[in-house]
Design an enzyme around this catalytic site. Structure first.
Site, PDB file in Angstrom:
ATOM      1  N   LYS A  53       0.766  -1.165   0.107  1.00  0.00           N
ATOM      2  CA  LYS A  53      -0.051  -0.019  -0.121  1.00  0.00           C
ATOM      3  C   LYS A  53       0.942   1.004   0.052  1.00  0.00           C
ATOM      4  O   LYS A  53       1.475   1.814   1.068  1.00  0.00           O
ATOM      5  CB  LYS A  53      -0.758   0.058   1.307  1.00  0.00           C
ATOM      6  CG  LYS A  53      -2.121   0.829   1.066  1.00  0.00           C
ATOM      7  CD  LYS A  53      -3.244   0.391   1.927  1.00  0.00           C
ATOM      8  CE  LYS A  53      -4.211   1.511   2.441  1.00  0.00           C
ATOM      9  NZ  LYS A  53      -5.047   1.726   1.249  1.00  0.00           N
TER      10      LYS A  53
HETATM   11  N1  PMP Z   1      -7.863  -2.327  -2.851  1.00  0.00           N
HETATM   12  C1  PMP Z   1      -7.174  -0.848  -2.914  1.00  0.00           C
HETATM   13  C2  PMP Z   1      -6.460  -0.313  -4.149  1.00  0.00           C
HETATM   14  C3  PMP Z   1      -7.254  -0.324  -1.701  1.00  0.00           C
HETATM   15  O1  PMP Z   1      -6.619   0.918  -1.546  1.00  0.00           O
HETATM   16  C4  PMP Z   1      -7.928  -0.985  -0.591  1.00  0.00           C
HETATM   17  C5  PMP Z   1      -8.105  -0.244   0.844  1.00  0.00           C
HETATM   18  N2  PMP Z   1      -6.734  -0.340   1.731  1.00  0.00           N
HETATM   19  C6  PMP Z   1      -8.529  -2.113  -0.537  1.00  0.00           C
HETATM   20  C7  PMP Z   1      -8.297  -2.680  -1.803  1.00  0.00           C
HETATM   21  C8  PMP Z   1      -9.132  -2.760   0.464  1.00  0.00           C
HETATM   22  O2  PMP Z   1      -8.294  -3.339   1.372  1.00  0.00           O
HETATM   23  P1  PMP Z   1      -8.515  -3.263   3.062  1.00  0.00           P
HETATM   24  O3  PMP Z   1      -9.754  -4.295   2.998  1.00  0.00           O
HETATM   25  O4  PMP Z   1      -7.391  -3.727   3.477  1.00  0.00           O
HETATM   26  O5  PMP Z   1      -8.944  -1.936   3.392  1.00  0.00           O
END
Ligand code: PMP
Length: 296
Positions: free
Chosen positions: A154
């Site tokens: 991320k």
């Molecule tokens: N895909 C992307 C590109 C994201 O930014 C997020 C948000 N973090 C998610 C999927 C979902 O991830 P999470 O469930 O860990 O928030």
């Protein structure tokens, strides 16, 4: 909107007022998008204020840094404690928490030797607003090639792709974008993962071109608990036509149903879909309430 004159944030070992916080304008993060962050939610549960999947989020933050070579050496437990203190200092319970690891001044394209940690929190409603279903479109923007970037990290710079896709969808009159990967398989939304229902089975894109969402993993676990069959595989956009329903999931978005994609509605009403049951189960899990589900 995100802070007032009284808001407290955490910056490099100290809790200080957001209005007194400063950053360096020569940071690699600002110029080149080289930083890592997380999006985390806390809930007022039956058992007090609880940060949902706190360890998983801070572990992912550390993994994101390690994958791209950002030296970040906080202990996960320490990060969790900072997050709880931050909530307390800001008197927040239902809140979003944003840690950001950003780089010290360095205008070269070399890995940084020094990084900083900022953590802040604010009240944030469901990312897509109140409970409703989304009108989505297939984006003209693809998710980046995993040979160009570490897609499982991320990293701040990856969100240029997300902002372009979201903005395009809004300009075209849709609520949200659905992006394909470089092989024209369905990948994910700009900030959430995707699930599709067909004939009583859920399907979600396999890992490789997407962020491995913590909510996605929670949904997979809920499916296991509720005996809902689920597969992780490559999904072609043509499969949307014969699908019964679909939803997005993410920390900020939580679980949100999709009404239509490219103006083609799904045949099942959202409230009868597997996604609606998962949405209920997810709500109960974050609030630490018990959930009972019967397959009719
Ligand atoms: N895909 C992307 C590109 C994201 O930014 C997020 C948000 N973090 C998610 C999927 C979902 O991830 P999470 O469930 O860990 O928030």
């Amino acid at each position: 909107m995100y802070y007032t004159k009284d808001t407290i944030l955490f910056l490099n070992g100290k809790f200080i007022k957001a209005v007194d916080a400063h950053t360096d304008l020569y940071s690699q993060t600002l110029h080149y998008g080289f930083g890592a962050f997380e999006g985390i939610r806390a809930y007022q549960t039956m058992n007090g204020v609880k940060i949902f999947k706190a360890y998983e989020h801070f572990e992912r933050l550390k993994k994101s840094c390690a994958l791209v070579g950002i030296p970040f050496n906080y202990e996960t437990e320490e990060l969790v404690q900072i997050a709880y203190q931050l909530l307390e200092k800001n008197e927040l319970s239902d809140a979003y928490i944003r840690p950001l690891v950003y780089c010290a001044p360095n205008m070269q394209l070399t890995q940084p030797s020094e990084v900083y940690l900022m953590m802040c929190t604010w009240e944030w409603e469901k990312y897509h607003g109140a409970d409703r279903q989304l009108k989505m479109c297939i984006s003209s923007y693809q998710r980046p090639n995993p040979n160009s970037l570490k897609m499982e990290a991320k990293v701040t710079g990856h969100y240029v792709n997300s902002i372009l896709a979201t903005s395009e969808a809004k300009v075209r009159g849709y609520d949200e974008a659905l992006m394909l990967d470089m092989n024209s398989n369905i990948a994910e939304a700009p900030g959430a993962n995707f699930f599709l229902e067909k004939d009583g089975v859920l399907h979600t894109p396999s890992l490789g071109h997407i962020l491995p969402g913590i909510t996605r993993q929670t949904v997979l676990n809920i499916c296991r608990e509720l005996d809902i069959p689920v597969t992780e595989r490559q999904i072609k956009p043509e499969e949307l036509e014969s699908a019964d329903s679909a939803f997005l999931c993410g920390t900020a978005a939580e679980i949100v149903g999709i009404e239509s994609i490219d103006a083609k509605p799904f045949r099942k009403p959202w409230f009868d879909s597997l996604g609606a049951s998962i949405q209920e189960a997810y709500k109960c899990q974050v609030l630490e309430k018990s959930f009972s589900y019967v397959i009719i």
